[in-house]
Every structure is written in structure tokens, then in C-alpha cells.
Write a protein that holds these residues in place. Sequence first.
Motif, PDB file in Angstrom:
ATOM      1  N   MET A 119       0.815  -1.212   0.000  1.00  0.00           N
ATOM      2  CA  MET A 119       0.000   0.000   0.000  1.00  0.00           C
ATOM      3  C   MET A 119       0.850   1.265   0.000  1.00  0.00           C
ATOM      4  N   ASN A 150      -4.046   3.442  -0.173  1.00  0.00           N
ATOM      5  CA  ASN A 150      -4.962   3.048   0.901  1.00  0.00           C
ATOM      6  C   ASN A 150      -6.287   2.518   0.375  1.00  0.00           C
ATOM      7  N   SER A 152      -8.679  -0.447   5.446  1.00  0.00           N
ATOM      8  CA  SER A 152      -7.267  -0.149   5.684  1.00  0.00           C
ATOM      9  C   SER A 152      -6.987   0.122   7.162  1.00  0.00           C
TER      10      SER A 152
END
Length: 284
Positions: free
Chosen positions: A2, A12, A18
Motif C-alpha cells: 500500500m 490506501n 485499511s
Amino acid sequence: MMRADEFEGFGNLIFPASDRITEGMTVSDTARLLPFHSNVNPADVARTVDRMLIAVRSGQLTFHPLYSEDQIADDPDKAVVGLFFRGGTNAPLSIISAGGGFSYVGSFHEGFPHAQTIADHGENAFVLNYRTGSGGRLAAEDLAVAIDFAFANAHELDVDPTGYALWGSSAGARMAAVLGSHGTIAFGQGHRPRPSAVIMAYTGHSDISGTVPPTFAVVGSDDVIAPSWLVRQHIDRLRLAGVRTEFHAFPNIGHGFGLGTGTAAEGWIDDALAFWRTNRIQRG
């Protein structure tokens, strides 16, 4: 993954939830982020993300926010809404909405892999990251904005929106079906043409009101969220109403199987592409 430099500004959004991803998590743990899905293979996840990295480096994959800074200031939830675009070949386009029960967006399992497969067949593909909650109303509004964006920016993106298709899985399939039947005006946007086909994977959507486009549907025989008999019933009703349809139920597989790699469902996306192309030609 990420935090890769290539994913700056949208890393994200690649994986859902997340806020629940910890430093110790690896690709092997990603299935935990998809409680409504099955057949989540870590090797497939890694391959999908690797292909995304390569595509970003070559300029084939870009991310496009769908709301302005002023709109996001008024509603911060709109900051997550955007389109991942794979293509740029003046070919027809698809817009793909992954599922997640309107509580998360499972694009790394049934959005990005689908887009990569569609691009491998010479078509363009967008993957929508949408707002969750509110029973799907906000998500449908975001899809309407996405359709408008694709038409408004077709020349810049080098895509042909004529005869486009809406693809969706589970909750995303509901979105595709609703927009396909009721159009962008019903969700606050100006008029844009309806899709030439709706591709639905494992959804219990049953509404046949509006103008329903040609509809392709797949489901697993062991699905307890969207039972195969319910999906078949919906497709039968559409066919009796004069809608062109195609239906496939695959044995020994449950809900949220994605591409179905290694199962009886593997290859379904090729049949869906053929269905879309046939109906695109007939519409043209």
C-alpha cells in the motif's frame, strides 16, 4: 504494498478496511479482509498487485478522483471515491464494481483481476472505489458519477464509451443492475446512454423494473448469500420479459469466488466478454 511509491495518493484504496491492516499482515492474511468472499488465493492477490505496479510504471493504470475538492470538503466520505483506469486503446470500456455488502469494497479480489483480464482481451476497464453504507444508495450515486466521468473524458482517456458494459459482483452487481435499468438521471446525474450489457456475479438482486439491458449472470451452487435458485429465477423472469440473458451456475463453490481460478467457475469471464461483445454489436 500500500505504501509503494507507484501507489502514492491511492494506495490506501487497494485493500478494504485499511484501518484494520496492521504492520504484521501479509498477502496470506488478505482473506480476513473479505468476510463475504471465498476462493481468495494469496498467490493470485500478489500477482494482481504486481501487475498493477507494472501497469502504473508503464502508464497503463491511473487513478481518477471523481469529486472535486469543494465536494469533498462538504462531504469528506467522497474522498475515497475514484476510478482505477486500465487501458487507453480507443476500445470499448467496462466499469467494474466489486462487492462487500456495502460495508467494504473488495476490488483486489473481484475488481482489479477482472479489469486485468478485460484489458488482456483488448478492452478498456475502470474499477470503481465507492462509498459504503446507506443501503447502497451512495454507491449507486458514485457509479452514476463514474459513468458520467467516462463519457465526459472519453477523448482524453482514449476510450470508446459506445456500447459500454457495467460489471458487478454481489453488492456491486446490484449497483450495475440498478444503473443499467434506471440510468444516471435517477441518481442525480445528467442523461447518459444505458449500457449494452450488465454482467452480474452472485447477487440476489430481483428488481425487473425500468429498462433492463441484456443481462449475464453467474453464481455458485453452494452460495448461501445469493442462492443459485434465486439468481436463476431472476434471469428467467427477465427472459420471459424479453430481455436477452445468459445464466451459469457452477457446482461446489460458494459466494464471492471472483475469477473462480481453480474451480468450476474458472473462465466465466470469457463467456461474459463474449456476451457483451454480441450485445454490443446487436445494439450498434
